[in-house]
Design a protein around this motif. Structure first.
Motif, PDB file in Angstrom:
ATOM      1  N   HIS A  59      40.149  36.681  43.784  1.00 45.04           N
ATOM      2  CA  HIS A  59      39.010  37.030  44.636  1.00 45.04           C
ATOM      3  C   HIS A  59      39.444  37.636  45.972  1.00 45.04           C
ATOM      4  N   LEU A  60      40.501  37.124  46.566  1.00 49.31           N
ATOM      5  CA  LEU A  60      40.969  37.672  47.840  1.00 49.31           C
ATOM      6  C   LEU A  60      41.574  39.068  47.664  1.00 49.31           C
ATOM      7  N   MET A  61      42.322  39.262  46.584  1.00 49.92           N
ATOM      8  CA  MET A  61      42.884  40.590  46.333  1.00 49.92           C
ATOM      9  C   MET A  61      41.756  41.578  46.039  1.00 49.92           C
ATOM     10  N   ARG A  68      38.290  46.338  47.088  1.00 47.41           N
ATOM     11  CA  ARG A  68      37.003  46.745  46.503  1.00 47.41           C
ATOM     12  C   ARG A  68      36.435  47.982  47.169  1.00 47.41           C
ATOM     13  N   ASP A  69      36.719  48.188  48.458  1.00 44.00           N
ATOM     14  CA  ASP A  69      36.181  49.344  49.172  1.00 44.00           C
ATOM     15  C   ASP A  69      36.664  50.665  48.587  1.00 44.00           C
ATOM     16  N   LEU A  70      37.809  50.654  47.936  1.00 49.48           N
ATOM     17  CA  LEU A  70      38.382  51.877  47.356  1.00 49.48           C
ATOM     18  C   LEU A  70      37.824  52.202  45.974  1.00 49.48           C
ATOM     19  N   GLN A  71      37.236  51.222  45.334  1.00 52.81           N
ATOM     20  CA  GLN A  71      36.763  51.355  43.958  1.00 52.81           C
ATOM     21  C   GLN A  71      37.834  51.980  43.053  1.00 52.81           C
ATOM     22  N   ALA A 128      47.450  40.868  39.242  1.00 55.17           N
ATOM     23  CA  ALA A 128      46.644  41.978  38.718  1.00 55.17           C
ATOM     24  C   ALA A 128      45.600  41.465  37.732  1.00 55.17           C
ATOM     25  N   MET A 129      45.991  40.555  36.867  1.00 55.55           N
ATOM     26  CA  MET A 129      45.050  40.029  35.875  1.00 55.55           C
ATOM     27  C   MET A 129      43.948  39.212  36.539  1.00 55.55           C
ATOM     28  N   ALA A 130      44.308  38.401  37.524  1.00 50.42           N
ATOM     29  CA  ALA A 130      43.308  37.612  38.248  1.00 50.42           C
ATOM     30  C   ALA A 130      42.353  38.533  39.013  1.00 50.42           C
ATOM     31  N   ILE A 157      50.213  43.426  49.424  1.00 52.38           N
ATOM     32  CA  ILE A 157      51.207  42.397  49.162  1.00 52.38           C
ATOM     33  C   ILE A 157      50.544  41.037  49.361  1.00 52.38           C
ATOM     34  N   LEU A 158      50.800  40.105  48.471  1.00 53.57           N
ATOM     35  CA  LEU A 158      50.242  38.764  48.637  1.00 53.57           C
ATOM     36  C   LEU A 158      50.870  38.085  49.861  1.00 53.57           C
ATOM     37  N   VAL A 159      52.209  38.036  49.921  1.00 56.87           N
ATOM     38  CA  VAL A 159      52.890  37.397  51.052  1.00 56.87           C
ATOM     39  C   VAL A 159      53.911  38.361  51.655  1.00 56.87           C
TER      40      VAL A 159
END
Length: 184
Positions: free
Chosen positions: A51-53, A58-61, A76-78, A150-152
């Motif tokens: 959800h955070l990624m 999402r703005d880029l669609q 990527a799967m999540a 990047i996540l972290v």
């Protein structure tokens, strides 16, 4: 959600030592160790990361989200799953470490076509090398890389290096945020 993910990463994926005892891929010793897999493969971690990624891209669609296997795959799967739940579906893809030498020789696995706009992701950035490699391979396959996330971020120059290849680079969480979470 972000604070919950930081807490989960701090508990399951982040280690700190006052002495540099953790050996990095580069061979350099570090005070920090980040292995996101225990978090991103945990049910709650998967939910939070997805959800955070998704919120970060999402703005880029984009048509797709992915990166170099294995670090980017669960993220990527999540993210793709969360995108469907949010009514803005995007496809997950995975970039191989070695090019497939049979069938259709490709770097990428997934349902994408040349010209598709994608976001390249990674679990951790130190120097940014894995993310840069993923960006280059995605472009070799004709994909348009519109952002890297990047996540972290270990805050060791990785994001700056990636910016030399993709103008729009972000991190969801920083090493400083993880240090604060563990009280160091």
């Amino acid at each position: 959600m972000k604070q919950e993910l930081i807490a989960l990463l701090a508990q399951k994926s982040f280690k700190y030592s006052p002495e540099p005892v953790f050996k990095l891929v580069s061979g350099r010793m570090s005070h920090f160790y980040v292995n996101c897999k225990p978090t991103v493969m945990h049910p709650r971690g998967m939910y939070l990361v997805g959800h955070l990624m998704f919120a970060a891209i999402r703005d880029l669609q984009p048509a797709g989200v992915g990166g170099l296997t294995f670090g980017a795959d669960p993220i990527a799967m999540a993210t793709a799953f969360a995108s469907e739940l949010e009514g803005q579906p995007m496809r997950a893809f995975s970039i191989r470490k070695a090019k497939k030498d049979h069938g259709i020789a490709r770097w990428i696995e997934g349902d994408l076509a040349a010209g598709d706009r994608v976001v390249v992701i990674d679990d951790v950035a130190t120097t940014g090398g894995s993310t840069i490699k993923a960006v280059e391979r995605a472009r070799e396959e004709g994909l348009e890389v519109v952002r890297a996330v990047i996540l972290v971020d270990r805050q060791e120059g990785g994001l700056e290096n990636i910016r030399q290849h993709v103008a729009d680079v972000r991190a969801l969480i920083t090493r400083d945020e993880l240090m604060a979470a563990i009280g160091a």
